[in-house]
Scaffold this active site. Sequence first.
Site, PDB file in Angstrom:
ATOM      1  CG  MET A 292      -1.684  12.412 -37.561  1.00 34.96           C
ATOM      2  SD  MET A 292      -2.196  12.602 -39.268  1.00 34.96           S
ATOM      3  CE  MET A 292      -0.639  12.961 -40.052  1.00 34.96           C
ATOM      4  N   GLY A 293       0.965   9.418 -34.705  1.00 29.05           N
ATOM      5  CA  GLY A 293       1.825   8.255 -34.493  1.00 29.05           C
ATOM      6  C   GLY A 293       3.148   8.374 -35.235  1.00 29.05           C
TER       7      GLY A 293
ATOM      8  CG  HIS B 178       9.409  12.510 -34.620  1.00 33.30           C
ATOM      9  ND1 HIS B 178       9.314  13.747 -34.034  1.00 33.30           N
ATOM     10  CD2 HIS B 178       8.552  12.526 -35.670  1.00 33.30           C
ATOM     11  CE1 HIS B 178       8.479  14.497 -34.715  1.00 33.30           C
ATOM     12  NE2 HIS B 178       7.974  13.784 -35.710  1.00 33.30           N
TER      13      HIS B 178
ATOM     14  CG  HIS C   2       5.277  13.047 -32.192  1.00 35.49           C
ATOM     15  ND1 HIS C   2       5.973  12.335 -33.127  1.00 35.49           N
ATOM     16  CD2 HIS C   2       4.246  13.612 -32.842  1.00 35.49           C
ATOM     17  CE1 HIS C   2       5.384  12.463 -34.309  1.00 35.49           C
ATOM     18  NE2 HIS C   2       4.330  13.231 -34.165  1.00 35.49           N
TER      19      HIS C   2
HETATM   20  P1  AMP Z   1       1.762  14.758 -36.267  1.00 36.82           P
HETATM   21  O1  AMP Z   1       1.915  13.393 -35.670  1.00 36.82           O
HETATM   22  O2  AMP Z   1       2.666  15.021 -37.430  1.00 36.82           O
HETATM   23  O3  AMP Z   1       0.324  15.121 -36.539  1.00 36.82           O
HETATM   24  O4  AMP Z   1       2.242  15.781 -35.143  1.00 36.82           O
HETATM   25  C1  AMP Z   1       1.648  15.798 -33.876  1.00 36.82           C
HETATM   26  C2  AMP Z   1       2.108  17.010 -33.118  1.00 36.82           C
HETATM   27  O5  AMP Z   1       3.526  16.970 -32.979  1.00 36.82           O
HETATM   28  C3  AMP Z   1       1.779  18.319 -33.852  1.00 36.82           C
HETATM   29  O6  AMP Z   1       1.371  19.298 -32.912  1.00 36.82           O
HETATM   30  C4  AMP Z   1       3.097  18.673 -34.476  1.00 36.82           C
HETATM   31  O7  AMP Z   1       3.261  20.053 -34.737  1.00 36.82           O
HETATM   32  C5  AMP Z   1       4.074  18.193 -33.414  1.00 36.82           C
HETATM   33  N1  AMP Z   1       5.402  18.002 -34.004  1.00 36.82           N
HETATM   34  C6  AMP Z   1       5.723  17.289 -35.104  1.00 36.82           C
HETATM   35  N2  AMP Z   1       7.039  17.391 -35.369  1.00 36.82           N
HETATM   36  C7  AMP Z   1       7.567  18.198 -34.412  1.00 36.82           C
HETATM   37  C8  AMP Z   1       8.885  18.696 -34.146  1.00 36.82           C
HETATM   38  N3  AMP Z   1       9.914  18.391 -34.917  1.00 36.82           N
HETATM   39  N4  AMP Z   1       9.038  19.508 -33.078  1.00 36.82           N
HETATM   40  C9  AMP Z   1       7.994  19.854 -32.275  1.00 36.82           C
HETATM   41  N5  AMP Z   1       6.733  19.402 -32.471  1.00 36.82           N
HETATM   42  C10 AMP Z   1       6.520  18.588 -33.533  1.00 36.82           C
END
Ligand code: AMP
Length: 282
Positions: free
Chosen positions: A27-28, A31, A34
Amino acid sequence: MESAATVARARALSSALPRPLGFVPTMGALHEGHLELVRHARERCAAVLASIFVNPLQFAPNEDLATYPRDLNHDREKLAAAGVDALFQPDAPAMYPANFSTFVEVEPLGALFEGAQRPGHFRGVTTVIVKLLNILQPDVLFLGQKDAQQAVLLRKMIADLDFLVDVEIVPTVREPDGLARSSRNRYLDSTRRAEAVTLYQALCTTLRALEDGARKADALAAGAASLSPSAQLDYLEIVDAETFEPIEKFRPPAFVIGAARFGTTRLIDNLWVPLRPSIGSG
Ligand code: AMP
């Protein structure tokens, strides 16, 4: 890095990439967490596709859809530098035209924990991932363990619906003090940031107590006591690694999961407890 904003262009871009093709949906507000997914994808696949889409379907009306951090220019730079070959960045009408009316749900997993706290959330997640998989046709889907329930639920959906895609779950990337990296950490001021690490500490305390042989209720009480008194605990549990059902007697494989609010910021985290081969076996 090539990019696409429409479904047709994304299909064309994706089908021209070499195989195996790895896919990292996000979702952008990117960090290190990602980017770790991208690194795993680079290692395993010949090409990597990422998506950035703040999916309105997975936010309840009272949640932070409007204020969710958006940082597209920096995100694009980070993805390009990490070696992503193509980016799909649709807007909401491209994904959900006005007459859109089909949804996917995983029962009963989708109604537990995050599903109970955030009604409709997982229906939004599963529906958007089905669409993304159909549009992009990747070989490997990279998901973060940070969102363990989401990863387990998507793996179940992929098995149940016979999607031809492997799932790789990547370990959680943390700050030096242990706080899991999250786009929502940007909401924390310095006081809340200092408190937020106690969610990780609560999980560690719980797990240590379980490994020392404490009863579940005592381990959870010790864990909850490590949480900052100004935080509001949504849940702290020990769950089966496949079903996410709470387990009474601790045994791997399991997750210790927790969610808490620090001011208006809600954070989730977990520890994975894998099956370990017993010492001396084999
Ligand atoms: P999001 O942008 O929050 O939807 O996350 C996108 C992907 O990144 C998802 O598969 C999350 O589980 C993964 N993700 C987010 N934070 C972390 C993290 N700290 N360590 C590993 N993967 C992450």
